[in-house]
Design a protein around this motif. Structure first.
Motif, PDB file in Angstrom:
ATOM      1  N   CYS A 133     -15.008  -6.310 -14.601  1.00  0.00           N
ATOM      2  CA  CYS A 133     -13.946  -5.334 -14.840  1.00  0.00           C
ATOM      3  C   CYS A 133     -12.610  -5.927 -14.425  1.00  0.00           C
ATOM      4  N   SER A 134     -11.624  -5.840 -15.315  1.00  0.00           N
ATOM      5  CA  SER A 134     -10.305  -6.411 -15.031  1.00  0.00           C
ATOM      6  C   SER A 134      -9.524  -5.612 -13.994  1.00  0.00           C
ATOM      7  N   TYR A 135      -9.928  -4.369 -13.713  1.00  0.00           N
ATOM      8  CA  TYR A 135      -9.242  -3.569 -12.699  1.00  0.00           C
ATOM      9  C   TYR A 135      -9.847  -3.748 -11.316  1.00  0.00           C
ATOM     10  N   CYS A 136     -11.173  -3.589 -11.205  1.00  0.00           N
ATOM     11  CA  CYS A 136     -11.802  -3.552  -9.886  1.00  0.00           C
ATOM     12  C   CYS A 136     -12.679  -4.762  -9.586  1.00  0.00           C
ATOM     13  N   SER A 137     -12.818  -5.658 -10.548  1.00  0.00           N
ATOM     14  CA  SER A 137     -13.605  -6.889 -10.401  1.00  0.00           C
ATOM     15  C   SER A 137     -15.102  -6.642 -10.196  1.00  0.00           C
ATOM     16  N   THR A 138     -15.592  -5.467 -10.577  1.00  0.00           N
ATOM     17  CA  THR A 138     -17.034  -5.237 -10.517  1.00  0.00           C
ATOM     18  C   THR A 138     -17.722  -6.152 -11.514  1.00  0.00           C
ATOM     19  N   HIS A 139     -18.780  -6.796 -11.072  1.00  0.00           N
ATOM     20  CA  HIS A 139     -19.568  -7.698 -11.914  1.00  0.00           C
ATOM     21  C   HIS A 139     -20.717  -6.899 -12.514  1.00  0.00           C
ATOM     22  N   TYR A 140     -20.684  -6.736 -13.823  1.00  0.00           N
ATOM     23  CA  TYR A 140     -21.733  -6.016 -14.551  1.00  0.00           C
ATOM     24  C   TYR A 140     -22.645  -7.017 -15.236  1.00  0.00           C
ATOM     25  N   VAL A 141     -23.954  -6.785 -15.134  1.00  0.00           N
ATOM     26  CA  VAL A 141     -24.959  -7.658 -15.746  1.00  0.00           C
ATOM     27  C   VAL A 141     -25.857  -6.797 -16.635  1.00  0.00           C
ATOM     28  N   PHE A 142     -26.021  -7.210 -17.888  1.00  0.00           N
ATOM     29  CA  PHE A 142     -26.848  -6.465 -18.832  1.00  0.00           C
ATOM     30  C   PHE A 142     -28.328  -6.641 -18.514  1.00  0.00           C
ATOM     31  N   ASP A 143     -29.069  -5.529 -18.529  1.00  0.00           N
ATOM     32  CA  ASP A 143     -30.524  -5.516 -18.328  1.00  0.00           C
ATOM     33  C   ASP A 143     -31.103  -4.502 -19.308  1.00  0.00           C
ATOM     34  N   ALA A 144     -31.667  -4.974 -20.418  1.00  0.00           N
ATOM     35  CA  ALA A 144     -32.179  -4.102 -21.475  1.00  0.00           C
ATOM     36  C   ALA A 144     -33.234  -3.125 -20.963  1.00  0.00           C
ATOM     37  N   ALA A 145     -33.939  -3.471 -19.910  1.00  0.00           N
ATOM     38  CA  ALA A 145     -34.987  -2.603 -19.368  1.00  0.00           C
ATOM     39  C   ALA A 145     -34.423  -1.289 -18.801  1.00  0.00           C
ATOM     40  N   LEU A 146     -33.124  -1.224 -18.562  1.00  0.00           N
ATOM     41  CA  LEU A 146     -32.515  -0.019 -17.986  1.00  0.00           C
ATOM     42  C   LEU A 146     -32.180   1.036 -19.043  1.00  0.00           C
ATOM     43  N   HIS A 147     -32.245   0.695 -20.315  1.00  0.00           N
ATOM     44  CA  HIS A 147     -32.073   1.647 -21.422  1.00  0.00           C
ATOM     45  C   HIS A 147     -30.864   2.573 -21.242  1.00  0.00           C
ATOM     46  N   GLY A 148     -29.704   2.014 -21.004  1.00  0.00           N
ATOM     47  CA  GLY A 148     -28.482   2.810 -20.875  1.00  0.00           C
ATOM     48  C   GLY A 148     -28.161   3.242 -19.457  1.00  0.00           C
ATOM     49  N   GLY A 149     -29.099   3.102 -18.553  1.00  0.00           N
ATOM     50  CA  GLY A 149     -28.876   3.474 -17.154  1.00  0.00           C
ATOM     51  C   GLY A 149     -28.297   2.317 -16.366  1.00  0.00           C
ATOM     52  N   CYS A 150     -28.415   2.389 -15.052  1.00  0.00           N
ATOM     53  CA  CYS A 150     -27.885   1.306 -14.212  1.00  0.00           C
ATOM     54  C   CYS A 150     -28.701   1.187 -12.934  1.00  0.00           C
ATOM     55  N   GLU A 151     -28.518   0.065 -12.278  1.00  0.00           N
ATOM     56  CA  GLU A 151     -29.147  -0.212 -10.987  1.00  0.00           C
ATOM     57  C   GLU A 151     -28.092  -0.839 -10.095  1.00  0.00           C
ATOM     58  N   PRO A 152     -27.712  -0.258  -8.997  1.00  0.00           N
ATOM     59  CA  PRO A 152     -28.286   0.940  -8.406  1.00  0.00           C
ATOM     60  C   PRO A 152     -27.951   2.201  -9.215  1.00  0.00           C
ATOM     61  N   ALA A 153     -28.903   3.113  -9.246  1.00  0.00           N
ATOM     62  CA  ALA A 153     -28.790   4.329 -10.057  1.00  0.00           C
ATOM     63  C   ALA A 153     -27.585   5.184  -9.677  1.00  0.00           C
ATOM     64  N   GLU A 154     -27.164   5.126  -8.413  1.00  0.00           N
ATOM     65  CA  GLU A 154     -26.023   5.949  -7.984  1.00  0.00           C
ATOM     66  C   GLU A 154     -24.693   5.473  -8.562  1.00  0.00           C
ATOM     67  N   CYS A 155     -24.689   4.363  -9.280  1.00  0.00           N
ATOM     68  CA  CYS A 155     -23.460   3.862  -9.912  1.00  0.00           C
ATOM     69  C   CYS A 155     -23.213   4.486 -11.282  1.00  0.00           C
ATOM     70  N   ALA A 156     -24.106   5.365 -11.741  1.00  0.00           N
ATOM     71  CA  ALA A 156     -23.862   6.101 -12.990  1.00  0.00           C
ATOM     72  C   ALA A 156     -22.839   7.200 -12.713  1.00  0.00           C
ATOM     73  N   PHE A 157     -21.966   7.432 -13.678  1.00  0.00           N
ATOM     74  CA  PHE A 157     -20.923   8.445 -13.531  1.00  0.00           C
ATOM     75  C   PHE A 157     -20.943   9.361 -14.741  1.00  0.00           C
ATOM     76  N   ASP A 158     -20.956  10.661 -14.520  1.00  0.00           N
ATOM     77  CA  ASP A 158     -20.916  11.633 -15.607  1.00  0.00           C
ATOM     78  C   ASP A 158     -19.537  12.288 -15.609  1.00  0.00           C
ATOM     79  N   PRO A 159     -18.673  11.906 -16.578  1.00  0.00           N
ATOM     80  CA  PRO A 159     -17.317  12.470 -16.593  1.00  0.00           C
ATOM     81  C   PRO A 159     -17.291  13.980 -16.808  1.00  0.00           C
ATOM     82  N   GLU A 160     -18.322  14.529 -17.427  1.00  0.00           N
ATOM     83  CA  GLU A 160     -18.369  15.988 -17.626  1.00  0.00           C
ATOM     84  C   GLU A 160     -18.494  16.724 -16.293  1.00  0.00           C
TER      85      GLU A 160
END
Length: 82
Positions: A51-78
């Motif tokens: 991320c160009s703002y916060c420098s978070t390093h994101y790594v793609f993992d197809a096994a997560l099917h749209g989710g993330c690990e750690p799971a608490e890093c998911a954000f629901d804007p609604e």
């Protein structure tokens, strides 16, 4: 209000990397009110992005099917719009 089809992720816990199950997503930095502008990240054919703002390093993992690990890093804007 329309539902968001693009997953949103944050790095409030401050982990070294966030594994994500999507190559296109939004990074919000930290949880509101300390978030940065919600930016769209498209990895394309790559398996990682920073991320160009916060420098978070994101790594793609197809096994997560749209989710993330750690799971608490998911954000629901609604849920954030109260």
């Amino acid at each position: 209000m329309a539902a968001h089809a693009t997953p949103h992720f944050h790095n409030q816990p401050g982990v070294r990397q966030v594994r994500v199950g999507a190559r296109e997503f939004m990074c919000v930095g930290a949880l509101p009110p300390f978030d940065h502008p919600h930016i769209f990240i498209d990895m394309g054919e790559d398996n990682e992005a920073i991320c160009s703002y916060c420098s978070t390093h994101y790594v793609f993992d197809a096994a997560l099917h749209g989710g993330c690990e750690p799971a608490e890093c998911a954000f629901d804007p609604e849920l954030a719009q109260i």
